[in-house]
Motif scaffolding. Structure first.
Motif, PDB file in Angstrom:
ATOM      1  N   MET A   1       0.845  -1.191   0.000  1.00 24.54           N
ATOM      2  CA  MET A   1       0.000   0.000   0.000  1.00 24.54           C
ATOM      3  C   MET A   1       0.880   1.240   0.000  1.00 24.54           C
ATOM      4  O   MET A   1       1.767   1.369   0.822  1.00 24.54           O
ATOM      5  CB  MET A   1      -0.891   0.005   1.245  1.00 24.54           C
ATOM      6  N   ASP A   2       0.634   2.124  -0.932  1.00 25.30           N
ATOM      7  CA  ASP A   2       1.367   3.382  -1.015  1.00 25.30           C
ATOM      8  C   ASP A   2       0.656   4.416  -0.148  1.00 25.30           C
ATOM      9  O   ASP A   2      -0.498   4.759  -0.402  1.00 25.30           O
ATOM     10  CB  ASP A   2       1.437   3.854  -2.466  1.00 25.30           C
ATOM     11  N   THR A   3       1.338   4.900   0.862  1.00 27.94           N
ATOM     12  CA  THR A   3       0.722   5.873   1.768  1.00 27.94           C
ATOM     13  C   THR A   3       1.173   7.302   1.502  1.00 27.94           C
ATOM     14  O   THR A   3       0.706   8.217   2.172  1.00 27.94           O
ATOM     15  CB  THR A   3       1.051   5.526   3.243  1.00 27.94           C
ATOM     16  N   GLN A   4       2.058   7.508   0.530  1.00 25.09           N
ATOM     17  CA  GLN A   4       2.566   8.855   0.278  1.00 25.09           C
ATOM     18  C   GLN A   4       1.412   9.817  -0.006  1.00 25.09           C
ATOM     19  O   GLN A   4       0.532   9.545  -0.811  1.00 25.09           O
ATOM     20  CB  GLN A   4       3.537   8.854  -0.893  1.00 25.09           C
ATOM     21  N   GLY A   5       1.418  10.946   0.711  1.00 25.38           N
ATOM     22  CA  GLY A   5       0.387  11.960   0.545  1.00 25.38           C
ATOM     23  C   GLY A   5      -0.883  11.686   1.332  1.00 25.38           C
ATOM     24  O   GLY A   5      -1.835  12.446   1.258  1.00 25.38           O
ATOM     25  N   LYS A   6      -0.899  10.600   2.102  1.00 24.84           N
ATOM     26  CA  LYS A   6      -2.078  10.255   2.906  1.00 24.84           C
ATOM     27  C   LYS A   6      -1.802  10.502   4.380  1.00 24.84           C
ATOM     28  O   LYS A   6      -0.671  10.767   4.782  1.00 24.84           O
ATOM     29  CB  LYS A   6      -2.448   8.783   2.704  1.00 24.84           C
ATOM     30  N   LEU A   7      -2.864  10.399   5.160  1.00 17.55           N
ATOM     31  CA  LEU A   7      -2.724  10.453   6.608  1.00 17.55           C
ATOM     32  C   LEU A   7      -2.729   9.031   7.144  1.00 17.55           C
ATOM     33  O   LEU A   7      -3.543   8.207   6.740  1.00 17.55           O
ATOM     34  CB  LEU A   7      -3.868  11.247   7.238  1.00 17.55           C
ATOM     35  N   LEU A   8      -1.814   8.762   8.045  1.00 18.59           N
ATOM     36  CA  LEU A   8      -1.743   7.493   8.752  1.00 18.59           C
ATOM     37  C   LEU A   8      -2.285   7.769  10.140  1.00 18.59           C
ATOM     38  O   LEU A   8      -1.807   8.680  10.825  1.00 18.59           O
ATOM     39  CB  LEU A   8      -0.277   7.075   8.821  1.00 18.59           C
ATOM     40  N   ILE A   9      -3.303   7.026  10.548  1.00 21.42           N
ATOM     41  CA  ILE A   9      -3.952   7.277  11.844  1.00 21.42           C
ATOM     42  C   ILE A   9      -3.682   6.099  12.770  1.00 21.42           C
ATOM     43  O   ILE A   9      -3.904   4.938  12.385  1.00 21.42           O
ATOM     44  CB  ILE A   9      -5.477   7.464  11.681  1.00 21.42           C
ATOM     45  N   ALA A  10      -3.210   6.391  13.958  1.00 20.94           N
ATOM     46  CA  ALA A  10      -2.965   5.340  14.939  1.00 20.94           C
ATOM     47  C   ALA A  10      -4.294   4.737  15.365  1.00 20.94           C
ATOM     48  O   ALA A  10      -5.235   5.466  15.684  1.00 20.94           O
ATOM     49  CB  ALA A  10      -2.239   5.907  16.154  1.00 20.94           C
ATOM     50  N   PRO A  11      -4.397   3.385  15.379  1.00 21.73           N
ATOM     51  CA  PRO A  11      -5.634   2.758  15.837  1.00 21.73           C
ATOM     52  C   PRO A  11      -5.802   2.960  17.348  1.00 21.73           C
ATOM     53  O   PRO A  11      -4.827   3.222  18.048  1.00 21.73           O
ATOM     54  CB  PRO A  11      -5.431   1.281  15.483  1.00 21.73           C
ATOM     55  N   PRO A  12      -7.031   2.831  17.837  1.00 17.78           N
ATOM     56  CA  PRO A  12      -7.284   3.097  19.263  1.00 17.78           C
ATOM     57  C   PRO A  12      -6.450   2.270  20.246  1.00 17.78           C
ATOM     58  O   PRO A  12      -6.130   2.745  21.324  1.00 17.78           O
ATOM     59  CB  PRO A  12      -8.773   2.780  19.423  1.00 17.78           C
ATOM     60  N   LYS A  13      -6.061   1.066  19.883  1.00 19.83           N
ATOM     61  CA  LYS A  13      -5.318   0.220  20.832  1.00 19.83           C
ATOM     62  C   LYS A  13      -3.859   0.018  20.429  1.00 19.83           C
ATOM     63  O   LYS A  13      -3.257  -0.996  20.760  1.00 19.83           O
ATOM     64  CB  LYS A  13      -6.021  -1.125  20.974  1.00 19.83           C
ATOM     65  N   LEU A  14      -3.274   0.977  19.733  1.00 23.95           N
ATOM     66  CA  LEU A  14      -1.884   0.862  19.310  1.00 23.95           C
ATOM     67  C   LEU A  14      -0.982   0.740  20.541  1.00 23.95           C
ATOM     68  O   LEU A  14      -0.991   1.608  21.409  1.00 23.95           O
ATOM     69  CB  LEU A  14      -1.470   2.074  18.473  1.00 23.95           C
TER      70      LEU A  14
END
Length: 190
Positions: A1-14
Motif C-alpha cells: 500500500m502506497d501511503t505517500q500523501g495520505k494520513l496514517l492514523i494510529a488505531p485506538p489500541k496501538l
C-alpha cells in the motif's frame, strides 16, 4: 500500500506509546522506506524563538509559529510541511499537493516573515525501513489486525486546519467510515 500523501492514523489500541493518538502526514513512501510527520501534537518546548536563537537565525519579533512534534526519530531535526506556493530546490514535492523541506534556508525565510502561506514546523520524524510499514499493515505477529494503522486521504484543510482536541478521534471515525464504505461498495457492487 502506497501511503505517500495520505494520513496514517494510529488505531485506538496501538501498543507503541510513541504513536498513540497520532495523525501522521506521509511525505515519502517508496522502495527506500516511508517517512512522515505527526501533525496533531504540539511541542511545549522549544519555541520558534528559541530555535532561531540556538541556530543564530535572524527573526522578526512578531514571527513565532507553533512547533509540532513530528515523531520519535531524529528529534533534533527540524522540517517544514508546507504548501507549494514557496519551495526550495531541496523541497520534497508530495503528489503535487504539499512539500516537505529539511533545509535551514526555509527556516531563515519563515523567520523573516516569508515563505509558504501554509506551513507546519516539525521536530523529529516518523520513519520506517523498507517493508516495515507494509508488515505493520499486514498484521504480522505479534501485531493483531486491531492494531493496524488506519489511512485517510489527506487535504490541505485537514493538514493545516485547526486541530481540535478530538482531531485524532475525528480522523479515526472518518478512516473507519471510508474503509466501511469501500467494503460495502465492493460487496454490493451492481
Amino acid at each position: 500500500m502506497d501511503t505517500q500523501g495520505k494520513l496514517l492514523i494510529a488505531p485506538p489500541k496501538l501498543p507503541d506509546w510513541r504513536f498513540q493518538k497520532s495523525v501522521i502526514y506521509m511525505w515519502k513512501h517508496d522502495l527506500g522506506g516511508a517517512s512522515g510527520v505527526i501533525i496533531n501534537k504540539k511541542c511545549n518546548h522549544p519555541s520558534f524563538e528559541h530555535i532561531c536563537s540556538e541556530g543564530s537565525l535572524l527573526r522578526k519579533n512578531n514571527i513565532n509559529p507553533t512547533i509540532w512534534y513530528g515523531g520519535p526519530i531524529l528529534t533534533n531535526v527540524i522540517g517544514m510541511l508546507h504548501s507549494l506556493d514557496f519551495q526550495l530546490s531541496s523541497t520534497n514535492v508530495v503528489k503535487k499537493s504539499l512539500g516537505f523541506t529539511l533545509d535551514r534556508k526555509m527556516l531563515e525565510v519563515i523567520a523573516q516573515g516569508g515563505g509558504p502561506k501554509k506551513y507546519m514546523i516539525t521536530m523529529g520524524l516518523a520513519n520506517w525501513i523498507p517493508g516495515q510499514l507494509e508488515d505493520e499493515f499486514d498484521a504480522h505477529p505479534p501485531r493483531s489486525p486491531a492494531n493496524c494503522w488506519l489511512t485517510l486521504n489527506s487535504s490541505p484543510d485537514l493538514v493545516f486546519g485547526p486541530k481540535p482536541v478530538d482531531f485524532w478521534e475525528q480522523c479515526v471515525s472518518r478512516a473507519v467510515e471510508d474503509r466501511t464504505k469501500a467494503l460495502t461498495d465492493k460487496i454490493f457492487k451492481n
